[in-house]
Design an enzyme around this catalytic site. Structure first.
Site, PDB file in Angstrom:
ATOM      1  N   PRO A  89      11.009  80.093  25.944  1.00  0.00           N
ATOM      2  CG  PRO A  89       9.704  79.507  27.852  1.00  0.00           C
ATOM      3  CD  PRO A  89      11.061  80.544  27.182  1.00  0.00           C
ATOM      4  CD  GLU A 116       6.929  82.716  36.156  1.00  0.00           C
ATOM      5  OE1 GLU A 116       5.960  82.034  35.716  1.00  0.00           O
ATOM      6  OE2 GLU A 116       7.559  82.023  37.015  1.00  0.00           O
ATOM      7  NE  ARG A 154      27.843  72.067  12.626  1.00  0.00           N
ATOM      8  CZ  ARG A 154      27.574  71.286  11.439  1.00  0.00           C
ATOM      9  NH1 ARG A 154      26.533  71.587  10.931  1.00  0.00           N
ATOM     10  NH2 ARG A 154      28.152  70.354  11.334  1.00  0.00           N
ATOM     11  CG  ASP A 169      25.362  69.021   8.949  1.00  0.00           C
ATOM     12  OD1 ASP A 169      26.168  68.074   9.009  1.00  0.00           O
ATOM     13  OD2 ASP A 169      25.769  70.028   9.072  1.00  0.00           O
TER      14      ASP A 169
END
Length: 246
Positions: A89, A116, A154, A169
């Site tokens: 994160p 953690e 992809r 896209d």
């Protein structure tokens, strides 16, 4: 491309990797993958891969030894030094541009953490990239790794049926993609724009570009800050602003 994924939960991946575009890409040998349970590399007699953090605190921290040894082992098979990607994160926010960059590689290694966090030596001395799929916290890095792999694979040559699909896209052009329509032309009174059925490809191209600019202006104005507008684009955007801001 070959992808190694270090995870404590390898059973999470087959359902995703054996479906849809990823399944077809694997069958056509456009990419291969290997799921590595790094618990198999631990030297701890109780098969532990985590421990309490020095200095105290909540939660457990992944120890470096199993991860280092697992990465060293999977690197032996690579043709050149792979990118080692830590799903975290705190990492760089994953974007389409990052997917395009990673799609140029021959070998990727993903490290999916739990608990953690990671021993900092993994971050400092082992990985080349830290990636996050958004400003929120998941129970582990597996779902994030699936997202990144899907986005990258992809883009590999011949994976998508239409060569222009990936290049058009959202985010690939720097703008959000234009609206799409298919049959029937009139569905319960809701009609497809006439220009899309006109057969005039130049006008259709202009319509799509204008709709792309309009959608981006309405939904993601921040993208326009880094998008180079042509003189024609500027004119179209001014018209959109006048219309939308009334």
């Amino acid at each position: 491309m070959h992808i190694d994924i270090l995870t404590l939960f390898p059973d999470m991946f087959p359902g995703v990797f054996n479906s849809s575009i990823l399944k077809k890409a694997g069958e056509r040998e456009k990419f291969s993958y290997n799921l590595v349970n790094f618990r198999d590399y631990t030297e701890n007699k109780h098969m532990k891969v985590d421990d309490y953090p020095y200095g105290g605190g909540a939660g457990m921290v992944l120890t470096p030894q199993p991860v280092f040894d697992a990465v060293t082992d999977v690197k032996k098979e690579g043709k050149r030094d792979p990118r080692v990607i830590l799903m975290c994160p705190q990492g760089e926010t994953f974007t389409q541009q990052k997917a395009e960059e990673l799609a140029e590689e021959e070998h990727l290694i993903f490290i999916c953490g739990h608990y953690e966090g990671y021993d900092e030596r993994i971050r400092e001395h082992l990985v080349t990239d830290e990636l996050s799929i958004g400003d929120y916290v998941l129970t582990g890095g597996e779902l994030g790794a699936m997202v990144v792999v899907d986005s990258v694979v992809r883009l590999l040559p011949e994976v998508l049926g239409n060569k222009s699909s990936a290049s058009e896209d959202s985010f690939s052009t720097g703008l959000l993609e234009h609206p799409h329509y298919t049959r029937p032309a009139d569905f319960r009174g809701m009609k497809v724009p006439d220009i899309l059925m006109s057969g005039d490809h130049a006008k259709i191209r202009d319509w799509r570009k204008e709709e792309s600019l309009k959608r981006t202006y309405k939904r993601r104005r921040d993208l326009l800050e880094n998008y180079t507008l042509s003189i024609e684009d500027q004119t179209v955007l001014e018209r959109i602003k006048e219309s939308e801001d009334k």
